[in-house]
Design a protein around this motif. Structure first.
Motif, PDB file in Angstrom:
ATOM      1  N   LYS A 224       0.654  -1.031  -0.104  1.00 14.84           N
ATOM      2  CA  LYS A 224      -0.058  -0.076   0.252  1.00 14.84           C
ATOM      3  C   LYS A 224       0.815   1.234  -0.101  1.00 14.84           C
ATOM      4  O   LYS A 224       0.692   2.212  -0.695  1.00 14.84           O
ATOM      5  N   GLU A 225       1.861   1.287   0.594  1.00 11.14           N
ATOM      6  CA  GLU A 225       2.898   2.562   0.891  1.00 11.14           C
ATOM      7  C   GLU A 225       3.490   2.747  -0.331  1.00 11.14           C
ATOM      8  O   GLU A 225       3.780   3.948  -0.899  1.00 11.14           O
ATOM      9  N   ALA A 226       3.874   1.511  -1.135  1.00  8.39           N
ATOM     10  CA  ALA A 226       4.761   1.582  -2.248  1.00  8.39           C
ATOM     11  C   ALA A 226       3.752   2.260  -3.383  1.00  8.39           C
ATOM     12  O   ALA A 226       4.094   3.218  -4.124  1.00  8.39           O
ATOM     13  N   ALA A 227       2.547   1.786  -3.548  1.00  7.17           N
ATOM     14  CA  ALA A 227       1.631   2.020  -4.419  1.00  7.17           C
ATOM     15  C   ALA A 227       1.101   3.752  -4.288  1.00  7.17           C
ATOM     16  O   ALA A 227       1.190   4.457  -5.219  1.00  7.17           O
ATOM     17  N   GLN A 228       1.091   3.976  -2.931  1.00 10.48           N
ATOM     18  CA  GLN A 228       0.799   5.280  -2.527  1.00 10.48           C
ATOM     19  C   GLN A 228       1.825   6.289  -3.166  1.00 10.48           C
ATOM     20  O   GLN A 228       1.572   7.503  -3.838  1.00 10.48           O
ATOM     21  N   GLY A 229       3.074   6.016  -3.019  1.00  9.80           N
ATOM     22  CA  GLY A 229       4.138   6.745  -3.445  1.00  9.80           C
ATOM     23  C   GLY A 229       4.178   7.116  -4.827  1.00  9.80           C
ATOM     24  O   GLY A 229       4.492   8.100  -5.244  1.00  9.80           O
ATOM     25  N   MET A 230       3.777   5.770  -5.501  1.00  6.46           N
ATOM     26  CA  MET A 230       3.590   6.206  -6.987  1.00  6.46           C
ATOM     27  C   MET A 230       2.541   7.057  -7.577  1.00  6.46           C
ATOM     28  O   MET A 230       2.700   7.648  -8.399  1.00  6.46           O
ATOM     29  N   LEU A 231       1.569   6.647  -6.726  1.00  3.24           N
ATOM     30  CA  LEU A 231       0.356   7.419  -7.189  1.00  3.24           C
ATOM     31  C   LEU A 231       0.637   9.035  -6.661  1.00  3.24           C
ATOM     32  O   LEU A 231       0.199   9.882  -7.898  1.00  3.24           O
ATOM     33  N   ASP A 232       1.104   9.298  -5.707  1.00  3.14           N
ATOM     34  CA  ASP A 232       1.709  10.729  -5.322  1.00  3.14           C
ATOM     35  C   ASP A 232       2.624  11.434  -6.559  1.00  3.14           C
ATOM     36  O   ASP A 232       2.547  12.639  -6.784  1.00  3.14           O
ATOM     37  N   LYS A 233       3.349  10.500  -7.219  1.00  5.29           N
ATOM     38  CA  LYS A 233       4.267  11.106  -8.151  1.00  5.29           C
ATOM     39  C   LYS A 233       3.671  11.217  -9.517  1.00  5.29           C
ATOM     40  O   LYS A 233       4.273  11.646 -10.422  1.00  5.29           O
ATOM     41  N   GLY A 234       2.332  10.892  -9.631  1.00  7.95           N
ATOM     42  CA  GLY A 234       1.542  10.953 -10.883  1.00  7.95           C
ATOM     43  C   GLY A 234       1.360   9.639 -11.566  1.00  7.95           C
ATOM     44  O   GLY A 234       0.658   9.769 -12.782  1.00  7.95           O
ATOM     45  N   ALA A 235       1.479   8.402 -11.270  1.00  5.93           N
ATOM     46  CA  ALA A 235       1.309   7.117 -11.988  1.00  5.93           C
ATOM     47  C   ALA A 235      -0.095   6.918 -11.693  1.00  5.93           C
ATOM     48  O   ALA A 235      -0.828   7.001 -10.767  1.00  5.93           O
TER      49      ALA A 235
END
Length: 353
Positions: A224-235
């Protein structure tokens, strides 16, 4: 569906039968079902030993796929099924003891679900030549072992094509459970599929654990943390190949409007435990571990146990791209064309990033 490509020269053994399971005691959990006797097989069915990787039954992904194959075989052939589940703290000694205990108890076949069983199975299978072993996602070169492998990179290539075509931000992500060669096959195929479709797309990549640390396959919080980080970057499309850790990634993606998750191993759109997130699951790269497990058990039941290396490829539907939800229906023509090019050899999918 069940046509298998033999890719190593092992013969079909006529010896007695077996199937691998995971350790007992403080390093595993176990479950029994059915009624079998102490022999490897009785007139009413087979004694199946199933050694899960970390996460075990209920991971909504890899282990659950293996479980479906064993459940189907038990339903059709009768007998019993013993399940043992690995923990992240397992040592080689734990895995060896687990497989040996199953063999001593007469389970046959014995199936190890995951590459982590390769070294221990090599040793244990040699000690029990009249038992048939099976291993998923690795190759064990003993005469009484069925090595069940898949072309994960091919299914992942199609996921990459779908991700590139669906992404509105031109930014996608890949999350791997552990940075081992097997998971790098998923990454390699996905990245190639994305780049062959749109070279300008940005690709985030992250692994949740490294080396012998297998916690990346059983840590939804890390996913969840990894995905959230990618979403925050624009993925806005994230593909996760990380066992039950992927459940956390799917949860994170579901919280962002317009973002898509790509599942793995099982058709995660149809997994009850993920039902509340299903409208965010674009597709899943389904690896039909259930077919390989079922094929082995059936071969043992029939008295002609499979051995050697058996590869389940895209051409044989060993790996497929799920269409549940209809979210990739508009991409069908392009995905079908890419699949045919892989099957025909026009596209050579890489196995390393």
């Amino acid at each position: 569906m069940r046509r298998v490509a033999k890719i190593s020269a092992a013969c079909l053994a006529t010896a007695a039968l077996a199937l691998s399971a995971t350790a007992c005691g403080s390093t595993s959990s176990e479950k029994d079902s059915g009624s079998g006797k102490s022999s490897g097989s009785d007139k009413n069915g087979v004694k199946i030993g199933l050694a899960f990787d970390v996460g075990g039954r209920g991971d909504h992904s890899f282990n659950d796929s293996a479980a479906r194959g064993a459940d189907k075989a038990k339903s059709e052939f009768g007998g019993s099924l013993k399940e043992l589940t690995a923990k992240t703290s397992d040592t080689e000694a734990d895995r060896e003891q687990r497989l040996s205990d199953l063999a001593d108890a007469g389970y046959n076949p014995i199936i190890g679900v995951g590459y982590a069983y390769a070294n221990s199975m090599t040793k244990v299978a040699a000690k029990y030549p009249k038992t048939t072993f099976g291993i998923v996602d690795s190759v064990v070169n003993t005469k009484n072992t069925d090595s069940i492998v898949f072309t994960e990179e091919q299914g992942s290539y199609l996921a990459g094509v779908a991700a590139a075509l669906k992404s509105k931000s031109h930014h996608v992500g890949f999350i791997g459970g552990v940075d081992v060669p097997l998971i790098k096959k998923f990454e390699a195929g996905f990245v190639q599929g994305v780049q062959d479709t749109d070279k300008k797309i940005k690709i985030e990549r992250q692994y949740l654990s490294h080396g012998s640390d297998t916690s990346g396959f059983a840590s939804p919080d890390k996913g969840k943390e990894a995905a959230q980080g990618m979403l925050d970057k624009g993925a806005d499309v994230i593909y996760t190949a990380a066992g039950s850790s992927g459940n956390g990634a799917i949860e994170a993606v579901s919280g962002k409007k317009g973002a898509w998750a790509i599942g793995v191993d099982s058709d995660q759109y149809n997994i009850p435990g993920l039902a509340k997130y299903k409208n965010s699951i674009l597709t899943s790269v389904v690896k039909n571990v259930d077919v390989g497990v079922y094929d082995l058990i059936k071969s043992v039941k029939d008295g002609k146990p499979l051995t050697g290396t058996n590869s389940y490829s895209l051409a044989e539907k060993g790996v497929t791209l799920a269409t549940s939800g209809g979210f990739i229906d508009d991409l069908k023509a392009k995905l079908d064309a890419a699949q045919q090019d892989i099957v025909d050899g026009k596209i050579k999918v890489k196995t390393t990033p």
